[in-house]
Design an enzyme around this catalytic site. Structure first.
Site, short mmCIF file in Angstrom:
data_model
loop_
_atom_site.label_atom_id
_atom_site.label_comp_id
_atom_site.label_asym_id
_atom_site.label_seq_id
_atom_site.Cartn_x
_atom_site.Cartn_y
_atom_site.Cartn_z
N THR A 13 0.82 -1.21 0.00
CA THR A 13 0.00 0.00 0.00
C THR A 13 0.85 1.26 0.00
O THR A 13 0.67 2.16 -0.83
CB THR A 13 -0.93 0.00 1.23
OG1 THR A 13 -1.74 -1.17 1.20
CG2 THR A 13 -1.82 1.22 1.22
N GLY A 134 1.91 8.70 10.35
CA GLY A 134 1.51 8.82 8.96
C GLY A 134 1.94 10.12 8.32
O GLY A 134 3.13 10.40 8.19
N ILE A 136 1.59 13.18 9.44
CA ILE A 136 1.91 14.30 10.35
C ILE A 136 3.42 14.40 10.48
O ILE A 136 4.07 13.44 10.91
CB ILE A 136 1.28 14.08 11.74
CG1 ILE A 136 -0.23 13.89 11.63
CG2 ILE A 136 1.60 15.26 12.65
CD1 ILE A 136 -0.89 13.52 12.94
N GLY A 187 -12.02 -2.24 7.44
CA GLY A 187 -10.60 -2.32 7.15
C GLY A 187 -9.73 -1.46 8.05
O GLY A 187 -8.52 -1.35 7.82
N GLU A 190 -7.31 -4.99 11.99
CA GLU A 190 -6.92 -6.29 11.45
C GLU A 190 -7.84 -7.38 12.00
O GLU A 190 -8.55 -7.19 13.00
CB GLU A 190 -5.47 -6.60 11.84
CG GLU A 190 -4.46 -5.55 11.39
CD GLU A 190 -4.23 -5.58 9.88
OE1 GLU A 190 -4.59 -6.60 9.24
OE2 GLU A 190 -3.73 -4.57 9.35
N ASP A 201 0.93 -1.11 19.37
CA ASP A 201 1.31 -0.23 18.26
C ASP A 201 1.63 1.17 18.77
O ASP A 201 2.66 1.76 18.42
CB ASP A 201 0.16 -0.18 17.24
CG ASP A 201 0.40 0.81 16.12
OD1 ASP A 201 1.13 0.48 15.18
OD2 ASP A 201 -0.14 1.93 16.19
N LYS A 205 5.36 3.56 18.96
CA LYS A 205 5.46 4.94 18.48
C LYS A 205 5.89 5.88 19.61
O LYS A 205 6.68 6.80 19.39
CB LYS A 205 4.12 5.37 17.88
CG LYS A 205 3.76 4.58 16.63
CD LYS A 205 2.34 4.86 16.17
CE LYS A 205 2.00 4.05 14.93
NZ LYS A 205 0.60 4.24 14.48
N GLY A 302 -2.75 5.27 6.06
CA GLY A 302 -3.25 5.36 4.69
C GLY A 302 -2.12 5.48 3.71
O GLY A 302 -1.04 5.98 4.03
#
Length: 428
Positions: A13, A134, A136, A187, A190, A201, A205, A302
């Protein structure tokens, strides 16, 4: 102008988004760096697989070493994921003098210090903006925008899946299980959502942000983690009634040189700007000693938002290449790590108790708080028509984690307390 040649590890992706941006914005990118940018080789698992973007089959390879050892490639973009094998690829690429762009939060959270040290040794760039939020640009902001300030606190919504779930529960009064199922169907989550909903997750970060913000080596094991799977719609209803929104927050703060890093569901005062961040969006709130409050908001995942950060890092590495200054901006942690103990970690708490509905109960409970030096901001007792016990809702003033643990341990032995239903951190 001699073109800069880029190798791509992975074409999923994000990798597809990188190709779209590099090829679609070639004129603008070339004008910024002073030469064309060519993706000259791409490592994929299956070279016969159809893609959402045209790729010349001649540049595809199923062997990542073909990319890493290609002498014509200047920069490698890693968007393949994975940890241990990917680490081996990255370290070998640095040995070959390749500059690295990665979106791999797991890799950087676990092995970032080792990779950055190798990059500094080889005078190579390693940029990883897309690994945290992402689209940012928070990593570059922490490194460059706050270079003259001393960061005291970083507070972030850095996982879109959990923010989507908590937002839907808040706005619709839905249960956790129902919203999780919807997130999976859309979506956003998961089939195995553990990494997201249990806070893992976000913890990775926050380890990265803590390392950059405090210039010390924050490891994953230093992050206290609690997920959202036990958050109920009743908890969220109480939060709203008291003027709060429930968010899964990563919080890194510093007092003197002692730090603490955690991920946990937190009740955030509705007037705080981070409380209004809804859906799959991310936000990172940073408090600097000089600048005060700042907040950065945007799409945290995304294809195109993440690819935008990847290509921005690519442009930065190529500019450094043109100037001959690669490897000079790497932030290698240099401060001794000093973690707060439970006596030093302090914050407000929300506690919901189910208790016997009889005289003297409230007095026993408030006495326990006083015994362990925890002062109370508010106490509300009310009957609950759905069970035989009364509910007591308590919000404390700032209290040490050690003191709160003693209070909760004491409550376990009180016969009048039937259930310690919920305990949450409070911010704002």
């Amino acid at each position: 102008m001699k073109p800069v040649r880029v190798g791509l590890l992975g074409l999923g992706t994000v990798g597809t988004g990188v190709v779209r941006i590099v090829e679609g914005n070639q004129e603008d990118l070339s004008s910024q760096v002073g030469s064309p940018i060519i993706i000259s080789k791409i490592a994929v698992k299956n070279s016969d697989k159809s893609r959402g973007v045209y790729i010349d089959p001649a540049i595809l390879t199923e062997d990542p070493w073909d990319v890493i050892r290609d002498p014509e490639i200047d920069v490698i973009v890693e968007v393949m994921g994975g940890v241990d094998q990917t680490k081996a690829y990255i370290l070998e690429a640095l040995e070959y003098g390749k500059h690295i762009i990665t979106a791999n939060k797991d890799l950087m959270a676990l092995y970032g210090s080792e990779i950055l040290a190798k990059a500094q040794e080889k005078q190579c760039d390693v940029f990883y903006e897309a690994s945290v939020a992402g689209g940012i640009p928070i990593i570059r902001t922490l490194i460059e925008g706050f270079s003259s300030d001393r960061i005291l606190k970083i507070m972030g919504i850095v996982n879109g899946t959990t923010n989507f779930i908590l937002t839907k529960m808040s706005k619709e009064g839905a249960s956790y299980d129902d919203v999780l199922q919807e997130a999976q169907e859309l979506g956003y989550a998961e089939s195995d959502p553990t990494s997201d909903v249990e806070g893992l997750d976000a913890a990775r970060k926050m380890a990265i942000l803590g390392t950059l913000g405090f210039r010390t080596n924050v490891e994953l094991k230093d992050v206290s983690v609690r997920g959202i799977s036990q958050v109920t719609k009743e908890d969220i209803a109480y939060a709203k009634r008291l003027g709060y929104e429930m968010k899964l927050l990563g919080i890194a703060d510093r007092d003197d040189e002692h730090i603490s890093i955690s991920v946990q569901p937190t009740m955030v005062r509705r007037s705080h700007p981070i409380a209004s961040v809804n859906g799959v969006y991310n936000a990172v709130y940073v408090y600097g000693e000089a600048v005060g409050e700042t907040m950065f908001y945007g799409a945290g995942a995304g294809a195109m938002p993440t690819a935008t950060s990847v290509v921005a890092d690519l442009v930065a590495a190529i500019k450094n290449l043109k100037l001959g200054v690669n490897g000079l901006k790497a932030i290698v942690p240099y401060k001794q790590k000093k973690l707060k103990d439970d006596e030093q970690i302090k914050y407000k708490n929300f506690i919901l108790l189910h208790v016997d509905d009889k005289a003297g109960v409230l007095a026993q409970i408030t006495q326990a708080f006083a015994q362990f030096d925890v002062s109370l901001e508010s106490v509300v007792q009310q009957p609950n028509e759905h069970n035989p016990y009364a509910e007591i809702v308590i919000v404390t003033h700032d209290a040490s984690k050690a003191s709160m643990n003693k209070v909760l341990e004491h409550f376990e032995g009180l016969e009048v307390i039937r259930t310690i239903k919920s305990v949450y951190r409070v911010e704002g």
